[in-house]
Design a protein around this motif. Structure first.
Motif, PDB file in Angstrom:
ATOM      1  N   ARG A 190      -8.988  -1.296  -2.669  1.00  0.00           N
ATOM      2  CA  ARG A 190      -8.353  -2.480  -3.250  1.00  0.00           C
ATOM      3  C   ARG A 190      -6.872  -2.532  -2.879  1.00  0.00           C
ATOM      4  O   ARG A 190      -6.358  -3.583  -2.481  1.00  0.00           O
ATOM      5  N   ARG A 191      -6.167  -1.411  -3.004  1.00  0.00           N
ATOM      6  CA  ARG A 191      -4.740  -1.376  -2.656  1.00  0.00           C
ATOM      7  C   ARG A 191      -4.525  -1.689  -1.186  1.00  0.00           C
ATOM      8  O   ARG A 191      -3.613  -2.437  -0.816  1.00  0.00           O
ATOM      9  N   ASP A 192      -5.356  -1.116  -0.331  1.00  0.00           N
ATOM     10  CA  ASP A 192      -5.202  -1.347   1.104  1.00  0.00           C
ATOM     11  C   ASP A 192      -5.518  -2.789   1.474  1.00  0.00           C
ATOM     12  O   ASP A 192      -4.889  -3.362   2.363  1.00  0.00           O
ATOM     13  N   THR A 193      -6.496  -3.382   0.803  1.00  0.00           N
ATOM     14  CA  THR A 193      -6.843  -4.782   1.076  1.00  0.00           C
ATOM     15  C   THR A 193      -5.698  -5.712   0.686  1.00  0.00           C
ATOM     16  O   THR A 193      -5.327  -6.624   1.438  1.00  0.00           O
ATOM     17  N   ILE A 194      -5.119  -5.489  -0.486  1.00  0.00           N
ATOM     18  CA  ILE A 194      -3.980  -6.304  -0.927  1.00  0.00           C
ATOM     19  C   ILE A 194      -2.841  -6.203   0.079  1.00  0.00           C
ATOM     20  O   ILE A 194      -2.200  -7.203   0.438  1.00  0.00           O
ATOM     21  N   THR A 195      -2.584  -4.998   0.561  1.00  0.00           N
ATOM     22  CA  THR A 195      -1.476  -4.800   1.498  1.00  0.00           C
ATOM     23  C   THR A 195      -1.777  -5.405   2.858  1.00  0.00           C
ATOM     24  O   THR A 195      -0.882  -5.961   3.513  1.00  0.00           O
ATOM     25  N   PHE A 196      -3.031  -5.317   3.303  1.00  0.00           N
ATOM     26  CA  PHE A 196      -3.411  -5.953   4.568  1.00  0.00           C
ATOM     27  C   PHE A 196      -3.136  -7.448   4.516  1.00  0.00           C
ATOM     28  O   PHE A 196      -2.557  -8.027   5.450  1.00  0.00           O
ATOM     29  N   ARG A 197      -3.511  -8.103   3.423  1.00  0.00           N
ATOM     30  CA  ARG A 197      -3.272  -9.542   3.284  1.00  0.00           C
ATOM     31  C   ARG A 197      -1.776  -9.847   3.237  1.00  0.00           C
ATOM     32  O   ARG A 197      -1.323 -10.878   3.767  1.00  0.00           O
ATOM     33  N   HIS A 198      -1.020  -8.970   2.626  1.00  0.00           N
ATOM     34  CA  HIS A 198       0.436  -9.140   2.575  1.00  0.00           C
ATOM     35  C   HIS A 198       1.027  -9.061   3.981  1.00  0.00           C
ATOM     36  O   HIS A 198       1.862  -9.894   4.368  1.00  0.00           O
ATOM     37  N   PHE A 199       0.622  -8.073   4.756  1.00  0.00           N
ATOM     38  CA  PHE A 199       1.106  -7.952   6.131  1.00  0.00           C
ATOM     39  C   PHE A 199       0.682  -9.163   6.969  1.00  0.00           C
ATOM     40  O   PHE A 199       1.439  -9.622   7.834  1.00  0.00           O
ATOM     41  N   GLU A 200      -0.500  -9.662   6.705  1.00  0.00           N
ATOM     42  CA  GLU A 200      -0.985 -10.841   7.423  1.00  0.00           C
ATOM     43  C   GLU A 200      -0.044 -12.021   7.209  1.00  0.00           C
ATOM     44  O   GLU A 200       0.313 -12.739   8.154  1.00  0.00           O
ATOM     45  N   ARG A 201       0.393 -12.210   5.969  1.00  0.00           N
ATOM     46  CA  ARG A 201       1.312 -13.313   5.670  1.00  0.00           C
ATOM     47  C   ARG A 201       2.674 -13.078   6.315  1.00  0.00           C
ATOM     48  O   ARG A 201       3.265 -13.993   6.906  1.00  0.00           O
ATOM     49  N   LEU A 202       3.192 -11.860   6.203  1.00  0.00           N
ATOM     50  CA  LEU A 202       4.510 -11.572   6.769  1.00  0.00           C
ATOM     51  C   LEU A 202       4.527 -11.729   8.284  1.00  0.00           C
ATOM     52  O   LEU A 202       5.524 -12.178   8.860  1.00  0.00           O
ATOM     53  N   SER A 203       3.438 -11.371   8.944  1.00  0.00           N
ATOM     54  CA  SER A 203       3.410 -11.411  10.408  1.00  0.00           C
ATOM     55  C   SER A 203       3.572 -12.826  10.955  1.00  0.00           C
ATOM     56  O   SER A 203       4.006 -13.005  12.098  1.00  0.00           O
ATOM     57  N   LYS A 204       3.254 -13.819  10.146  1.00  0.00           N
ATOM     58  CA  LYS A 204       3.342 -15.198  10.610  1.00  0.00           C
ATOM     59  C   LYS A 204       4.775 -15.719  10.606  1.00  0.00           C
ATOM     60  O   LYS A 204       5.101 -16.669  11.335  1.00  0.00           O
ATOM     61  N   THR A 205       5.632 -15.109   9.794  1.00  0.00           N
ATOM     62  CA  THR A 205       7.014 -15.579   9.700  1.00  0.00           C
ATOM     63  C   THR A 205       8.032 -14.542  10.179  1.00  0.00           C
ATOM     64  O   THR A 205       9.160 -14.906  10.503  1.00  0.00           O
ATOM     65  N   MET A 206       7.629 -13.265  10.236  1.00  0.00           N
ATOM     66  CA  MET A 206       8.565 -12.201  10.613  1.00  0.00           C
ATOM     67  C   MET A 206       7.897 -11.248  11.598  1.00  0.00           C
ATOM     68  O   MET A 206       7.646 -10.069  11.298  1.00  0.00           O
ATOM     69  N   LEU A 222       9.122  -7.770  12.331  1.00  0.00           N
ATOM     70  CA  LEU A 222       8.999  -6.828  11.223  1.00  0.00           C
ATOM     71  C   LEU A 222       7.563  -6.312  11.097  1.00  0.00           C
ATOM     72  O   LEU A 222       7.329  -5.109  10.958  1.00  0.00           O
ATOM     73  N   VAL A 223       6.633  -7.241  11.144  1.00  0.00           N
ATOM     74  CA  VAL A 223       5.198  -6.927  11.071  1.00  0.00           C
ATOM     75  C   VAL A 223       4.509  -7.703  12.181  1.00  0.00           C
ATOM     76  O   VAL A 223       4.631  -8.929  12.250  1.00  0.00           O
ATOM     77  N   ARG A 224       3.787  -6.993  13.057  1.00  0.00           N
ATOM     78  CA  ARG A 224       3.193  -7.648  14.213  1.00  0.00           C
ATOM     79  C   ARG A 224       1.687  -7.407  14.268  1.00  0.00           C
ATOM     80  O   ARG A 224       1.234  -6.281  14.091  1.00  0.00           O
ATOM     81  N   PRO A 225       0.896  -8.469  14.524  1.00  0.00           N
ATOM     82  CA  PRO A 225      -0.531  -8.247  14.747  1.00  0.00           C
ATOM     83  C   PRO A 225      -0.737  -7.387  15.994  1.00  0.00           C
ATOM     84  O   PRO A 225       0.031  -7.475  16.966  1.00  0.00           O
ATOM     85  N   ALA A 226      -1.743  -6.543  15.956  1.00  0.00           N
ATOM     86  CA  ALA A 226      -1.995  -5.657  17.093  1.00  0.00           C
ATOM     87  C   ALA A 226      -3.478  -5.324  17.171  1.00  0.00           C
ATOM     88  O   ALA A 226      -4.155  -5.199  16.151  1.00  0.00           O
ATOM     89  N   THR A 262      -5.274  -5.369  13.600  1.00  0.00           N
ATOM     90  CA  THR A 262      -4.549  -4.848  12.453  1.00  0.00           C
ATOM     91  C   THR A 262      -3.076  -5.227  12.580  1.00  0.00           C
ATOM     92  O   THR A 262      -2.750  -6.200  13.276  1.00  0.00           O
ATOM     93  N   PHE A 263      -2.190  -4.469  11.931  1.00  0.00           N
ATOM     94  CA  PHE A 263      -0.765  -4.774  11.956  1.00  0.00           C
ATOM     95  C   PHE A 263       0.039  -3.493  12.137  1.00  0.00           C
ATOM     96  O   PHE A 263      -0.319  -2.437  11.620  1.00  0.00           O
ATOM     97  N   THR A 264       1.131  -3.598  12.892  1.00  0.00           N
ATOM     98  CA  THR A 264       2.070  -2.495  13.027  1.00  0.00           C
ATOM     99  C   THR A 264       3.418  -2.901  12.446  1.00  0.00           C
ATOM    100  O   THR A 264       3.772  -4.080  12.435  1.00  0.00           O
TER     101      THR A 264
END
Length: 374
Positions: free
Chosen positions: A68-84, A87-91, A135-137
């Motif tokens: 659950r914690r990892d899923t919440i964070t994955f979705r958070h990184f997904e949102r950040l990668s679209k604007t920053m 900072l967070v990049r899809p890979a 995923t995201f780096t």
């Protein structure tokens, strides 16, 4: 929340979990202050692990709570990668192995896009099996700075102060009395008076940061290596520098923080077998090294301690070596939310951990407020 107090909670620790928790507490309306020995700007300090992480989302969760914690964070990184994206990049990620049964289907196959078993030319030469997924780096130091800027922009002070006991944190100089502390002290939880968790231990990590802007894929070689504590992973960082993290080792119980040259050479040699493009001429000498890094992962036998503990401080009967006058009242009923012992999963669980900390904290504050009205 008491109108007579400056703060509702003190967060101990300014690593990725402490800062993430502070943000979530503020989002819930609590007045928070962060207190730590090492601050987010201390990027060369070996006193905490957050600046040294490889920092990609690469889940190894085994429990429902961890997933659950990892899923919440994955979705958070997904949102950040679209604007920053710096900072967070899809890979793309490729996990590869040769020995049958070493690795297999993962719980996140329905979470991560383009999850599949790799075949044919998707596998580098010399590998028989693999899975791929999106995923995201992250750039760990840059992400830590981002969290710190978000915390400060919400008016949350970040104060350098070394706390030796948990009881101290309820009445720190210049802060005043609080009834709630968030214990995100990482390895410090082993020796923090009032916590003294003997299950906490370091897992030493060593990596090599190199420059290879054309390498864009996460790679993880899952076969066992000659030395069981040594691993092989390649994590390209976002940002214009073209940096790539090569790892690594997982050495439980080791506290030394000096890089070992022989270990560094083996790290690079293994990485070159999985990704020859790291070198200009296929040799170790053809790899452009930026730095050698060592960090101590704040691990704990049995996994993270994430729970609310209600306590009584200042009763003078527990025998703890608490500094005189630090408890701010005898027999005072208080609480602490423990959030330490995450090990190597700090970044990929951070948003989920922060939300869970905030839920526990707000629940306690509301129960206390309701009780006071009775």
């Amino acid at each position: 929340m008491s109108p007579n107090k400056s703060y509702d909670a003190v967060v101990l620790g300014a690593g990725v979990l402490g800062l993430s928790s502070a943000l979530e507490l503020a989002e819930k309306g609590l007045r928070v202050v962060v207190v730590a020995r090492d601050l987010p700007e201390d990027l060369t300090s070996t006193g905490f692990a957050s600046p040294w992480a490889g920092a990609n989302w690469s889940s190894f969760a085994t429990s429902e709570a961890e997933r659950r914690r990892d899923t919440i964070t994955f979705r958070h990184f997904e949102r950040l990668s679209k604007t920053m994206p710096d900072l967070v990049r899809p890979a793309d990620s490729a996990y590869m192995w040769n020995e049958e049964g070493v690795y297999g289907e993962q719980w996140y196959q329905d979470l991560t896009p383009n999850y599949r078993f790799l075949k044919g030319d998707e596998l580098p030469r010399g590998f028989k099996h693999g899975i791929g997924f999106h995923t995201f780096t992250l750039d760990a130091p840059r992400y830590l700075g981002y969290l710190a800027s978000q915390v400060r922009s919400r008016g949350i002070p970040v104060i350098r102060y070394r706390v030796s006991s948990l009881d101290e944190a309820y009445s720190l100089p210049g802060i005043g009395a609080v009834d709630l502390v968030i214990n995100a002290t990482g390895l410090g939880a082993r020796t923090l008076l009032g916590v003294e968790d003997s299950l906490v231990h370091p897992v030493r990590g060593q990596t090599v940061l190199v420059k290879a802007p054309h390498v864009r894929k996460n790679i993880n070689h899952k076969d066992a290596h000659e030395r069981p504590e040594e691993k092989c992973y390649i994590i390209p960082r976002p940002g214009p520098e073209g940096h790539v993290i090569l790892g690594g080792v997982q050495q439980a119980g080791r506290w030394d923080t000096q890089p070992e040259p022989d270990t560094a050479r083996r790290i690079i040699e293994r990485a070159l077998k999985a990704c020859p493009e790291l070198s200009t001429d296929g040799t170790v000498e053809g790899v452009e090294i930026v730095s050698h890094n060592v960090g101590l992962r704040p691990s704990r036998e049995g996994g993270i301690r994430l729970e609310l503990e209600e306590r009584v401080i200042g009763n003078g009967t527990d025998g703890r070596l608490v500094p005189h006058g630090a408890t701010g009242g005898r027999g005072r009923q208080v609480a602490v939310v423990h959030a330490y012992g995450i090990g190597p999963a700090g970044y990929q669980s951070s948003k989920g951990v922060g939300e869970e900390v905030a839920d526990l904290a707000v629940g306690y504050v509301r129960r206390r407020a309701a009780k006071a009205k009775l």
